[in-house]
Design a protein around this motif. Sequence first.
Motif, PDB file in Angstrom:
ATOM      1  N   ASN A   1       0.829  -1.198   0.000  1.00  0.00           N
ATOM      2  CA  ASN A   1       0.000   0.000   0.000  1.00  0.00           C
ATOM      3  C   ASN A   1       0.868   1.254   0.000  1.00  0.00           C
ATOM      4  OD1 ASN A   1      -2.218   1.647   0.110  1.00  0.00           O
ATOM      5  ND2 ASN A   1      -2.949   0.936   2.107  1.00  0.00           N
ATOM      6  N   PRO A   2       1.459   1.608  -1.137  1.00  0.00           N
ATOM      7  CA  PRO A   2       2.414   2.729  -1.188  1.00  0.00           C
ATOM      8  C   PRO A   2       1.829   4.062  -0.759  1.00  0.00           C
ATOM      9  CG  PRO A   2       2.502   1.417  -3.200  1.00  0.00           C
ATOM     10  CD  PRO A   2       1.325   0.935  -2.441  1.00  0.00           C
ATOM     11  N   LYS A   3       0.548   4.287  -1.015  1.00  0.00           N
ATOM     12  CA  LYS A   3      -0.023   5.598  -0.699  1.00  0.00           C
ATOM     13  C   LYS A   3      -0.088   5.867   0.802  1.00  0.00           C
ATOM     14  CE  LYS A   3      -4.910   4.188  -0.770  1.00  0.00           C
ATOM     15  NZ  LYS A   3      -6.215   4.391  -1.434  1.00  0.00           N
ATOM     16  N   GLU A   4       0.048   4.828   1.621  1.00  0.00           N
ATOM     17  CA  GLU A   4      -0.015   4.982   3.074  1.00  0.00           C
ATOM     18  C   GLU A   4       1.373   5.121   3.697  1.00  0.00           C
ATOM     19  OE1 GLU A   4      -2.696   5.417   4.835  1.00  0.00           O
ATOM     20  OE2 GLU A   4      -4.021   5.189   3.074  1.00  0.00           O
ATOM     21  N   TYR A   5       2.352   5.503   2.904  1.00  0.00           N
ATOM     22  CA  TYR A   5       3.726   5.478   3.417  1.00  0.00           C
ATOM     23  C   TYR A   5       3.941   6.416   4.598  1.00  0.00           C
ATOM     24  CZ  TYR A   5       5.204   9.851   1.074  1.00  0.00           C
ATOM     25  OH  TYR A   5       5.361  11.153   0.685  1.00  0.00           O
ATOM     26  N   ARG A   6       3.226   7.543   4.648  1.00  0.00           N
ATOM     27  CA  ARG A   6       3.436   8.463   5.773  1.00  0.00           C
ATOM     28  C   ARG A   6       3.010   7.833   7.092  1.00  0.00           C
ATOM     29  NH1 ARG A   6       5.219  13.292   4.259  1.00  0.00           N
ATOM     30  NH2 ARG A   6       4.917  13.931   2.076  1.00  0.00           N
ATOM     31  N   GLN A   7       1.888   7.126   7.099  1.00  0.00           N
ATOM     32  CA  GLN A   7       1.461   6.452   8.315  1.00  0.00           C
ATOM     33  C   GLN A   7       2.406   5.305   8.663  1.00  0.00           C
ATOM     34  OE1 GLN A   7      -0.916   7.546  10.341  1.00  0.00           O
ATOM     35  NE2 GLN A   7      -0.346   5.911  11.793  1.00  0.00           N
ATOM     36  N   ILE A   8       2.909   4.632   7.638  1.00  0.00           N
ATOM     37  CA  ILE A   8       3.873   3.548   7.855  1.00  0.00           C
ATOM     38  C   ILE A   8       5.134   4.096   8.521  1.00  0.00           C
ATOM     39  CG2 ILE A   8       5.376   1.896   6.679  1.00  0.00           C
ATOM     40  CD1 ILE A   8       3.096   1.560   4.608  1.00  0.00           C
ATOM     41  N   ILE A   9       5.602   5.246   8.046  1.00  0.00           N
ATOM     42  CA  ILE A   9       6.786   5.878   8.635  1.00  0.00           C
ATOM     43  C   ILE A   9       6.530   6.256  10.092  1.00  0.00           C
ATOM     44  CG2 ILE A   9       8.235   7.950   8.591  1.00  0.00           C
ATOM     45  CD1 ILE A   9       8.018   7.936   5.553  1.00  0.00           C
ATOM     46  N   ILE A  10       5.361   6.823  10.372  1.00  0.00           N
ATOM     47  CA  ILE A  10       5.045   7.235  11.743  1.00  0.00           C
ATOM     48  C   ILE A  10       5.065   6.039  12.688  1.00  0.00           C
ATOM     49  CG2 ILE A  10       3.182   8.115  13.218  1.00  0.00           C
ATOM     50  CD1 ILE A  10       2.405   9.975  10.862  1.00  0.00           C
ATOM     51  N   GLU A  11       4.451   4.936  12.262  1.00  0.00           N
ATOM     52  CA  GLU A  11       4.418   3.740  13.109  1.00  0.00           C
ATOM     53  C   GLU A  11       5.817   3.158  13.291  1.00  0.00           C
ATOM     54  OE1 GLU A  11       1.851   2.529  14.842  1.00  0.00           O
ATOM     55  OE2 GLU A  11       0.798   4.324  14.158  1.00  0.00           O
ATOM     56  N   LEU A  12       6.594   3.123  12.224  1.00  0.00           N
ATOM     57  CA  LEU A  12       7.962   2.616  12.314  1.00  0.00           C
ATOM     58  C   LEU A  12       8.784   3.483  13.261  1.00  0.00           C
ATOM     59  CD1 LEU A  12      10.396   0.895  11.467  1.00  0.00           C
ATOM     60  CD2 LEU A  12      10.580   2.307   9.389  1.00  0.00           C
ATOM     61  N   ASP A  13       8.618   4.775  13.158  1.00  0.00           N
ATOM     62  CA  ASP A  13       9.379   5.685  14.009  1.00  0.00           C
ATOM     63  C   ASP A  13       9.046   5.480  15.487  1.00  0.00           C
ATOM     64  OD1 ASP A  13      11.159   8.034  14.319  1.00  0.00           O
ATOM     65  OD2 ASP A  13       9.333   8.971  15.070  1.00  0.00           O
ATOM     66  N   LYS A  14       7.766   5.317  15.810  1.00  0.00           N
ATOM     67  CA  LYS A  14       7.359   5.099  17.199  1.00  0.00           C
ATOM     68  C   LYS A  14       8.014   3.840  17.762  1.00  0.00           C
ATOM     69  CE  LYS A  14       2.792   7.315  16.943  1.00  0.00           C
ATOM     70  NZ  LYS A  14       1.320   7.044  16.982  1.00  0.00           N
ATOM     71  N   LYS A  15       7.960   2.765  16.997  1.00  0.00           N
ATOM     72  CA  LYS A  15       8.493   1.489  17.479  1.00  0.00           C
ATOM     73  C   LYS A  15      10.016   1.522  17.569  1.00  0.00           C
ATOM     74  CE  LYS A  15       4.581  -1.084  15.541  1.00  0.00           C
ATOM     75  NZ  LYS A  15       4.165  -2.050  14.490  1.00  0.00           N
ATOM     76  N   ALA A  16      10.670   2.123  16.572  1.00  0.00           N
ATOM     77  CA  ALA A  16      12.132   2.217  16.607  1.00  0.00           C
ATOM     78  C   ALA A  16      12.586   3.094  17.767  1.00  0.00           C
ATOM     79  CB  ALA A  16      12.655   2.767  15.278  1.00  0.00           C
ATOM     80  N   GLU A  17      11.896   4.211  17.980  1.00  0.00           N
ATOM     81  CA  GLU A  17      12.259   5.105  19.080  1.00  0.00           C
ATOM     82  C   GLU A  17      12.107   4.397  20.426  1.00  0.00           C
ATOM     83  OE1 GLU A  17      11.311   9.664  20.573  1.00  0.00           O
ATOM     84  OE2 GLU A  17       9.748   8.541  19.524  1.00  0.00           O
ATOM     85  N   ALA A  18      11.048   3.607  20.564  1.00  0.00           N
ATOM     86  CA  ALA A  18      10.838   2.868  21.807  1.00  0.00           C
ATOM     87  C   ALA A  18      11.978   1.882  22.047  1.00  0.00           C
ATOM     88  CB  ALA A  18       9.500   2.129  21.764  1.00  0.00           C
ATOM     89  N   TYR A  19      12.414   1.214  20.993  1.00  0.00           N
ATOM     90  CA  TYR A  19      13.524   0.272  21.156  1.00  0.00           C
ATOM     91  C   TYR A  19      14.786   1.013  21.587  1.00  0.00           C
ATOM     92  CZ  TYR A  19      17.521  -2.605  20.228  1.00  0.00           C
ATOM     93  OH  TYR A  19      18.723  -3.260  20.383  1.00  0.00           O
ATOM     94  N   PHE A  20      15.148   2.063  20.868  1.00  0.00           N
ATOM     95  CA  PHE A  20      16.403   2.763  21.173  1.00  0.00           C
ATOM     96  C   PHE A  20      16.362   3.394  22.565  1.00  0.00           C
ATOM     97  CE2 PHE A  20      16.991   2.840  16.441  1.00  0.00           C
ATOM     98  CZ  PHE A  20      18.200   2.177  16.430  1.00  0.00           C
ATOM     99  N   ASN A  21      15.211   3.906  22.981  1.00  0.00           N
ATOM    100  CA  ASN A  21      15.100   4.484  24.320  1.00  0.00           C
ATOM    101  C   ASN A  21      15.262   3.427  25.405  1.00  0.00           C
ATOM    102  OD1 ASN A  21      14.708   7.064  23.340  1.00  0.00           O
ATOM    103  ND2 ASN A  21      12.476   6.977  23.478  1.00  0.00           N
ATOM    104  N   ASN A  22      14.691   2.247  25.163  1.00  0.00           N
ATOM    105  CA  ASN A  22      14.764   1.175  26.163  1.00  0.00           C
ATOM    106  C   ASN A  22      16.132   0.519  26.230  1.00  0.00           C
ATOM    107  OD1 ASN A  22      12.090   1.505  26.928  1.00  0.00           O
ATOM    108  ND2 ASN A  22      11.335   0.014  25.436  1.00  0.00           N
TER     109      ASN A  22
END
Length: 425
Positions: A400-421
Amino acid sequence: MRQVWSHIQPSLLALLFTCALAPVAWGTQANPLVFLHYWSGPLGGGVDEMVQAYNRASPDYKVHASAFDHESFKVSIKAMLASDSPPDIFSYWAGAKVRALVAGNHLAPIDEVWNESKLYDVFPSSIANACTYFGHKYALPVTQHYVGFFYNKKIFDQYHLEPPINWEEFLATCEKLKNAGITPLALGSKERWPAQFWFDYLLLRTAGPEFRHRLMDGKVSYNSPEVAMVFEEWKSLMYADYFNSSPNLMDWTDAASMVHSGSAAMTLMGTWVIGYFQDQLKWKQETDFDFFPFPLMDRSVPATSVGPIDVMVVSRKGRNQEVNAILAFFSDPGPQMEMSSGSGALSPSRAIPPGFYTKLQRRILETIRNTPNWAFNYDLATPPEVADLGLDAFKLFLYNPKEYRQIIIELDKKAEAYFNNSAPN
């Protein structure tokens, strides 16, 4: 010699394998040292010849090689390392994956091999650094692969196309191929990892290696203009119908077979595709297929080559009394050349004479040497936990290429949580 385990559930496979490895006298004829690797099927060239060469040269101790399916290996090796009977030696990918195993205390250091065999003189400093973790050597490099475009040469010749150097030429080439009824770009992302090369190169060619390094380390956000630009460009290629339909339903060999059949013109893949084209599909280098580097997109951004380095590592709980001699043997030019011939990879060793390689391989080697930067592909450059998140995001984007902005937001949240922990207190 090689056993290929590809149709058994990975956790059961790991249990069966570890149960078979009871404590025994090391490396005797009856109980050879166990070398587990992922060079199976279309990736299987060269490893048997390398192991056979050692066994011929060693009358007292033997090595038994067992191959797992590439994807099963990724899951099974973790279960085996947690058991009391892991393989003695196994193949792995230099970078973040080896770092994670070292941090988990699963590997034995091999500084002695590097020092006694003077491997600092054999391998370039960049390769030696890729084998160093927390101040010690933990890996022996075996192959160096390069990711680039591999294309159907007869199609390019038929339509009078030259390998594109810059992005404008690349887009024009894709458009001409599409108008001729040929899918320009073949991608098989069923196993997730082939899609990462598109993210890697689009990011490296636009934001540059320093930004990408900081992204891999969690120092900058996925929810950034630089990453959004990557997905926007990637989406434009998909909306232009330059890719094959349903890439997530195909694997990398399916994509390569599309190039071979002429239904597609090129695929972005590592040099292991050379072995597949040559050995499985009986294509000839520079006659039937050829390569070109990922085109430049911004001349102000320094160029970077991408690819993995396959290494051998030693289990901390394995039978490793005589492992040093085996690793030293595998660092010699003969075994390194056996692996290179069968796999299509370059040897990381600078002891290999350039004349050993085919013309195509020499051109790839020249490309690497003339490129100022080298980077591990995405899933070897960032922690494994984050790599899994990213690979899932890439696959979701292809659906679903048109949803890439939401995909980025979700990826960023999860990646940030990992790096913070995972950050030290």
